[in-house]
Motif scaffolding. Structure first.
Motif, PDB file in Angstrom:
ATOM      1  N   LYS A  40       0.833  -1.208   0.000  1.00  0.00           N
ATOM      2  CA  LYS A  40       0.000   0.000   0.000  1.00  0.00           C
ATOM      3  C   LYS A  40       0.869   1.261   0.000  1.00  0.00           C
ATOM      4  N   ASP A  84     -10.077  -0.277  12.993  1.00  0.00           N
ATOM      5  CA  ASP A  84     -10.655   0.582  11.952  1.00  0.00           C
ATOM      6  C   ASP A  84     -10.298   0.117  10.539  1.00  0.00           C
ATOM      7  N   LEU A  85      -9.197  -0.648  10.444  1.00  0.00           N
ATOM      8  CA  LEU A  85      -8.697  -1.043   9.125  1.00  0.00           C
ATOM      9  C   LEU A  85      -9.519  -2.161   8.480  1.00  0.00           C
ATOM     10  N   LYS A  87     -12.564  -2.706   7.768  1.00  0.00           N
ATOM     11  CA  LYS A  87     -13.515  -2.367   6.695  1.00  0.00           C
ATOM     12  C   LYS A  87     -12.766  -2.139   5.386  1.00  0.00           C
ATOM     13  N   GLU A  88     -11.628  -1.432   5.493  1.00  0.00           N
ATOM     14  CA  GLU A  88     -10.848  -1.098   4.288  1.00  0.00           C
ATOM     15  C   GLU A  88     -10.374  -2.367   3.577  1.00  0.00           C
ATOM     16  N   GLU A  91     -13.271  -4.295   1.919  1.00  0.00           N
ATOM     17  CA  GLU A  91     -13.740  -3.693   0.667  1.00  0.00           C
ATOM     18  C   GLU A  91     -12.736  -3.900  -0.464  1.00  0.00           C
ATOM     19  N   LEU A  92     -11.471  -3.711  -0.128  1.00  0.00           N
ATOM     20  CA  LEU A  92     -10.436  -3.796  -1.168  1.00  0.00           C
ATOM     21  C   LEU A  92     -10.288  -5.219  -1.680  1.00  0.00           C
TER      22      LEU A  92
END
Ligand SMILES: Cc1cc2nc3c(=O)[nH]c(=O)nc-3n(C[C@H](O)[C@H](O)[C@H](O)COP(=O)(O)OP(=O)(O)OC[C@H]3O[C@@H](n4cnc5c(N)ncnc54)[C@H](O)[C@@H]3O)c2cc1C
Length: 815
Positions: A40, A84-85, A87-88, A91-92
């Motif tokens: 990333k 928090d990560l 969800k990211e 989705e990715l």
């Protein structure tokens, strides 16, 4: 040695590349998270090797509970980031992580745990984490299966929940692939061999990859992957149980998923799993698994459950969640996972090696994996993490952290996972790992000892060995009066403290001065003198506050934090010029420090040197003889008094000690320990490394910019120049308290809002005030500013001090 089990590439059709920027060994949640973050942030040429399928270590059978609470505030922050990560990456990657953000509570069944949670609440306040206290009735409202009568309060955290561990690991790996990285399953790393250029050849049955960097993410096999390189990592897999119940009708009928929880006293954690409950516990007597090494053929297997081992915990659980006594157990899981000696991960570049990184001992991979990945990627790509990760840095352990010691301490840590450790508490296991020649002597004198970086050192002195005890407590305890006695001796007469646990680094050679001038921000002294200097990272963050001493044109010593010695060694060795010879000589120099107005008289009896004020001035240093033994003698002081540090080779320490005691007898000499020293430096307003001074802060924020030589080039100068007017500053506070002092990490408030936090503090015995240091916004940092500090849930009035309360002119130490 692992054997190849299948030959297909589980991570894509591509053949194994011959070169990569980074090879990560291990496809558990930690390795996959690092792969994701590297890709990333731009290192697309990153490759992960997994010996079997992804999640073939401890990751697949985790309970999947996630929360932000940790003993270290920065680890808490990173746990918040991890949660928090999810969800990211979901989705990715398009891969479900099975996340349920139910919220959760930490249950206090007695005052002690309530106090503990109040401390956590205070930390959360300044970290901006959403935690609030709820009553036992509110607990029952949110989780009707819990019997509220056992509790006095609970701390609620919105950010708690659970997930599917396997799904989360795959989501990291697939999201990494989206960013351009590759992973290869059924591809064990069998050998790691370093080339002369510093790069690594990673051998696998499918070919060899040459990589600039390698990362050991071996999880349950971290030790074995380390052995490929002769590296002994002091981690230990531990057996761990959790139970899954049959269907519970009340859960099946409930409109919402139940929150998860931890009951510390009962030592249980629990959450909803399908229509039943998952209940886990940390056994009081932990079982280390495969002490001799993890077999390479261990895979997706579980261990034989031993319910007798957890029977006492289950009784608690049945009492507090009564329905558990009524339903059957669907499955009992016993799986191993890896613990480190202090329970925190061990990550970063391994001292003494080049381009070899590790991220091992991560015992809460689903709470911490994202944060570990972020930190590792920042460290590898940017050269330093964005926040201080000392609590996770592999460099906090040295050679002394042997595999045996690691097993003992990791087991202790496992057993204490839900057991309170008080601020004044010394842990019993793995003691006497390193002692100095006067250990027995100090114990006979009544020393209460603790261990730091494996070495025993005195905290305070009682009236004899039988008297050297104190109850673990958040409040002042019986050591208070003994420490007061030590401080009084130093301030009025003379005290002696052992200083073996300070680090000593030696630099020799024609390039030594130029090198030190570049890496240290302060002034480099001339021969026979010492100076104090900050050391900065390229980003202008503090990486040391060191005393530098010069003994000749080509000979220097640095004195600094003992716990940081491996980290500093790593720092010095990374780009050492060929004309500089460096050695960490901490173990070669033990010693004593004399402090107090009569310390000169004691010293004068022991040396032929002229130690008068003119003959041996403040900040003078020399290699000479004291008590007939060769020493490094320096006139310096951390107590604020006239003082001398006397370092000798370990074999001379006993002789030196006997002589100092004899010479001091007429002067009222008294032994003192670390607590008295910390008390005295508080009334001088001096910060301490690891507490007030850390890589979270710049020199200007910490008030150390006055030691910087701006007329030269040095590492971190550009960044430091840009922040000379900082937004926050370190301040010294006096507090209006009764019988209690801060014990670090409390919130500082202004008009009811958290504006900063306490970095250290305690009782300043000579001035008779409770004091603290902490970081607050610059506009609130002027002397006289009124603030509040939260201690165990109470708000206490505090006032910023504009000058040290003791000897503000520094006349005594210069006398
Ligand atoms: C019963 C149980 C309950 C748990 N509950 C929770 C929880 O509720 N919440 C939480 O956050 N954590 C929990 N954990 C802990 C969590 O599982 C671990 O923290 C996490 O799995 C650690 O991940 P890892 O990647 O470091 O190691 P591992 O998962 O062990 O992964 C290491 C990987 O490296 C591979 N490997 C090793 N050597 C080589 C080699 N030479 N070449 C290639 N590949 C190699 C292995 O095959 C393996 O896949 C629990 C653990 C257990 C056992």
């Amino acid at each position: 040695m692992p054997e190849i089990q299948k030959s297909e590439n589980g991570g894509g059709a591509k053949a194994l590349p011959s070169h990569a920027k980074v090879v990560i060994i291990g496809g558990g949640v930690v390795g996959c998270s690092i792969l994701f973050h590297l890709a990333k942030f731009g290192w697309k040429d990153a490759v992960l090797l997994e010996r079997d399928e992804l999640t073939s270590g401890s990751s697949w059978h985790a309970a999947g509970q996630i929360h932000t609470i940790s003993s270290d505030p920065n680890i808490s922050r990173l746990q918040g980031y991890t949660i928090d990560l999810y969800k990211e990456i979901e989705e990715l990657s398009g891969h479900s992580v099975g996340l349920h953000m139910t919220g959760g509570f930490y249950l206090a069944s007695n005052k002690t745990w309530y106090d503990y949670l109040k401390r956590e609440r205070s930390k959360a306040r300044y970290m901006g984490l959403s935690q609030e206290f709820i009553s036992p009735q509110e607990v029952a409202d949110r989780h009707p299966l819990i019997d509220p009568k056992h509790y006095i309060a609970a701390l609620w955290d919105d950010q708690d929940g659970d997930l599917d561990p396997s799904g989360a690991t795959y989501a990291f790996a697939k999201a990494a692939k989206v960013h351009g990285a590759q992973y290869f399953t059924h591809t064990p790393a069998t050998k790691t061999i370093q080339r002369a250029d510093g790069s690594w050849d990673v051998h696998t049955p499918r070919g060899t990859i040459n990589a600039e960097h390698i990362v050991n993410c071996g999880g349950l096999w971290a030790r074995e992957v380390g052995h490929m390189q002769g590296l002994n990592i002091p981690v230990q897999p531990m057996e761990h149980h959790y139970l899954l119940t049959e269907k519970i009708q009340a859960i099946a009928d409930a409109p919402n998923r139940l929150p998860c929880g931890i009951d510390y006293e009962a030592n249980i954690y629990f959450r909803q799993e399908r229509d039943g409950l998952l209940l886990g516990t940390y056994e009081q007597r932990g079982t280390p698994w495969k002490v001799g090494g993890t077999p390479w053929d261990f895979g997706h297997e579980l261990l034989q459950p031993n319910l007798e081992q957890i029977a006492d915990r289950l009784e608690f659980a049945f009492e507090r969640i009564p329905v558990l006594g009524e339903v059957g157990i669907r499955q009992a899981i016993n799986g191993p996972f890896t613990f480190g000696p202090d329970g925190n991960p061990m990550i970063g570049p391994v001292p003494g090696m080049t381009n070899y990184w590790c991220a091992v001992g991560v015992m809460a991979g689903f709470c911490q994996g994202g944060g570990v990945g972020l930190t590792m990627a920042e460290w590898m790509i940017d050269g330093e993490p964005s926040i201080d990760v000392w609590a996770m840095d592999v460099a906090r352990f040295g050679d002394w952290a042997t595999p045996d010691w690691g097993t003992v301490k990791s087991t202790e840590n496992y057993e204490r996972r839900f057991v309170m450790t008080f601020p004044n508490e010394t842990l019993p296991k793995g003691r006497l790992q390193k002692t100095t020649a006067i250990y027995d002597h100090l114990v006979a004198k009544g020393a209460r000892m603790d261990q730091s970086s494996g070495l025993e050192h005195a905290l305070w002195f009682a009236n004899g060995p039988d008297d050297a005890h104190e109850a673990p407590s958040f409040e002042r305890n019986r050591s208070h009066d003994y420490v007061a006695r030590e401080v009084a001796s130093v301030r009025a007469d003379v005290g002696v403290i052992e200083v073996a646990n300070f680090a000593k680094h030696e630099f020799k050679g024609p390039g030594a001065r130029a090198y030190l001038d570049r890496i240290l921000a302060g002034f480099i002294p001339k021969p026979g003198r010492v100076t104090l200097t900050p050391m900065l990272t390229e980003k202008g963050k503090l990486y040391g506050d060191l005393t530098v001493a010069c003994y000749g044109a080509e000979h220097f010593m640095l004195f600094g934090s003992g716990t940081m010695q491996e980290a500093h060694r790593r720092w010095f060795e990374r780009d050492l010029p060929a004309d500089v010879h460096y050695r960490n000589v901490s173990e070669d120099w033990h010693g004593l420090a004399l402090s107090g107005p009569k310390s000169r008289a004691v010293l004068a009896e022991l040396t032929r040197e002229d130690v008068s004020a003119a003959g041996f001035a403040f900040r003078d240093t020399k290699m000479t003889y004291v008590a007939g033994v060769p020493v490094i003698l320096t006139r310096i002081s951390f107590s604020g008094e006239l003082g001398y540090e006397i370092y000798c080779k370990p074999q001379y320490l006993r002789r030196l000690t006997e002589a100092v005691e004899l010479a001091g007898a007429d002067q009222g000499l008294r032994w003192y320990g670390a607590r008295a020293l910390m008390s005295m430096r508080l009334e001088k307003g001096w910060g301490a490394w690891g507490l007030d001074f850390r890589p979270d802060f710049t020199a200007a924020e910490a008030g150390l910019d006055g030691f910087i030589n701006w007329n030269k080039e040095f590492v971190g100068k550009t960044a430091a120049q840009a922040v000379r007017q900082p937004a926050k500053r370190l301040v010294t506070l006096t507090l209006e308290v009764e019988g209690i002092d801060v014990s670090n990490d409390e919130a500082i408030l202004h008009n009811g809002a958290a504006v900063g936090y306490i970095s250290s503090g305690g009782y300043a015995h000579h001035v008779g005030r409770s004091m603290a240091m902490g970081y607050v916004p610059t506009q609130l940092s002027a002397g006289g500013q009124r603030l509040e500090v939260e201690i165990l849930g109470h708000m206490y009035s505090a006032e910023v001090q504009s000058a040290p309360l003791y000897d503000p002119e520094g006349l005594k130490m210069r006398s």
